[in-house]
Design an enzyme around this catalytic site. Sequence first.
Site, PDB file in Angstrom:
ATOM      1  N   ASP A 102      -0.354   4.944   1.013  1.00  0.00           N
ATOM      2  CA  ASP A 102      -0.002   5.910   2.228  1.00  0.00           C
ATOM      3  C   ASP A 102      -0.439   5.043   3.398  1.00  0.00           C
ATOM      4  O   ASP A 102      -0.781   4.113   3.570  1.00  0.00           O
ATOM      5  CB  ASP A 102      -1.580   6.272   2.507  1.00  0.00           C
ATOM      6  CG  ASP A 102      -2.057   7.356   1.229  1.00  0.00           C
ATOM      7  OD1 ASP A 102      -0.733   7.979   0.366  1.00  0.00           O
ATOM      8  OD2 ASP A 102      -2.630   7.838   0.551  1.00  0.00           O
ATOM      9  N   ASP A 154      -3.371  12.521  -0.155  1.00  0.00           N
ATOM     10  CA  ASP A 154      -4.449  13.339   0.222  1.00  0.00           C
ATOM     11  C   ASP A 154      -4.310  14.347   1.129  1.00  0.00           C
ATOM     12  O   ASP A 154      -4.401  15.403   0.421  1.00  0.00           O
ATOM     13  CB  ASP A 154      -5.539  12.221  -0.394  1.00  0.00           C
ATOM     14  CG  ASP A 154      -6.194  12.046  -0.944  1.00  0.00           C
ATOM     15  OD1 ASP A 154      -4.994  11.844  -2.219  1.00  0.00           O
ATOM     16  OD2 ASP A 154      -6.886  10.596  -0.971  1.00  0.00           O
ATOM     17  N   ASP A 173       1.094  -1.152   0.148  1.00  0.00           N
ATOM     18  CA  ASP A 173      -0.015   0.042   0.137  1.00  0.00           C
ATOM     19  C   ASP A 173       1.365   1.702   0.084  1.00  0.00           C
ATOM     20  O   ASP A 173       2.372   0.942   0.099  1.00  0.00           O
ATOM     21  CB  ASP A 173      -1.083   0.036   1.577  1.00  0.00           C
ATOM     22  CG  ASP A 173      -1.858   1.284   1.376  1.00  0.00           C
ATOM     23  OD1 ASP A 173      -2.217   1.985   0.171  1.00  0.00           O
ATOM     24  OD2 ASP A 173      -1.868   1.637   2.375  1.00  0.00           O
ATOM     25  N   ASP A 219      -5.643   4.018  -2.929  1.00  0.00           N
ATOM     26  CA  ASP A 219      -6.498   4.040  -3.197  1.00  0.00           C
ATOM     27  C   ASP A 219      -6.028   5.879  -3.179  1.00  0.00           C
ATOM     28  O   ASP A 219      -6.501   6.708  -3.001  1.00  0.00           O
ATOM     29  CB  ASP A 219      -7.428   3.685  -2.923  1.00  0.00           C
ATOM     30  CG  ASP A 219      -8.926   4.438  -3.190  1.00  0.00           C
ATOM     31  OD1 ASP A 219      -8.581   4.119  -4.211  1.00  0.00           O
ATOM     32  OD2 ASP A 219      -9.696   4.808  -1.673  1.00  0.00           O
ATOM     33  N   ASP A 233      -2.220  -1.039   5.745  1.00  0.00           N
ATOM     34  CA  ASP A 233      -2.893  -0.713   7.153  1.00  0.00           C
ATOM     35  C   ASP A 233      -4.900  -0.300   7.297  1.00  0.00           C
ATOM     36  O   ASP A 233      -5.142  -0.402   8.400  1.00  0.00           O
ATOM     37  CB  ASP A 233      -1.974   1.326   6.980  1.00  0.00           C
ATOM     38  CG  ASP A 233      -2.676   1.973   6.729  1.00  0.00           C
ATOM     39  OD1 ASP A 233      -3.743   2.777   6.566  1.00  0.00           O
ATOM     40  OD2 ASP A 233      -2.602   2.160   5.069  1.00  0.00           O
TER      41      ASP A 233
END
Length: 276
Positions: A11, A20, A9, A95, A178
């Site tokens: 972030d 973001d 992942d 994402d 996470d």
Amino acid sequence: MAGIVVVFDFDKTIIDCDSDNWVVDALGATDLFNQLLPTMPWNHLMDRMMKELHSQGKTIEDIAESLKTAPLHPRVISAIKSAYAIGCDLRIVSDANIFFIETILKHHGLVDYFSEINTNPSLIDEEGKLRILPFHDFTTSSHGCGTHVCPPNMCKGQIIERIFASMDAKKRFIYLGDGNGDYCPSLKLREGDFVMPRKNLQLWDLINGDPSLLKAEVHGWNYGEDQERVLLQLVNRIILEESSSTVQLLSTDCKLQTVPISTHEPLLPQALRVTH
């Protein structure tokens, strides 16, 4: 080449924040973000925030400069480089969006270490405005995931299944994440794979709610030093397991055959014997 695929992942896993939120906060749009958050999906909200920042005179360069200050622990950098040097295939499933991820990775000299980045697409339009698009266009159809934790624009479990289908089934996977969206791909991992949830965050809590639902072995981590230590331990463990199984296979297959020896005929390899 190690038969290991490491999927990160981004972030709060590679970087130690949410990219973001980092951009929104750094460029002074936090109040509007919080105001709009209950009214639209996150992916659409970030696209709206990029429009708002553009209307306030913020440029692509301003966004890029804010991203370059996002915290990335030096031990995470060394973990990525070490795993790559060993021969691991490194990939990202996130994402966030491609502009944010590539900007940060290029700044730290890491972009070429990853064979694939799966994330929301982005583009710079004719006005010079950053647009953030959904990985899956949920306005036309649902991605159909039934776990109820995947956001409408991305099912990471489906991405993991596609990666599985594209390569040798013997490859071993290590997945680091996470958040809620990392739970679905964790459920897709197989026996012999590993999942590394960051401790005390959403993925950690979901896994600990019922660990029996996972086939993969679970190894938690906290910060950069912890991530590097656990990841490289697992990589070395897989290499040792694969090496020992290869040695075992050879010792099983290479059985000595007893050949009757004539006192009048030398023992020669079959290929070197001449028959008349």
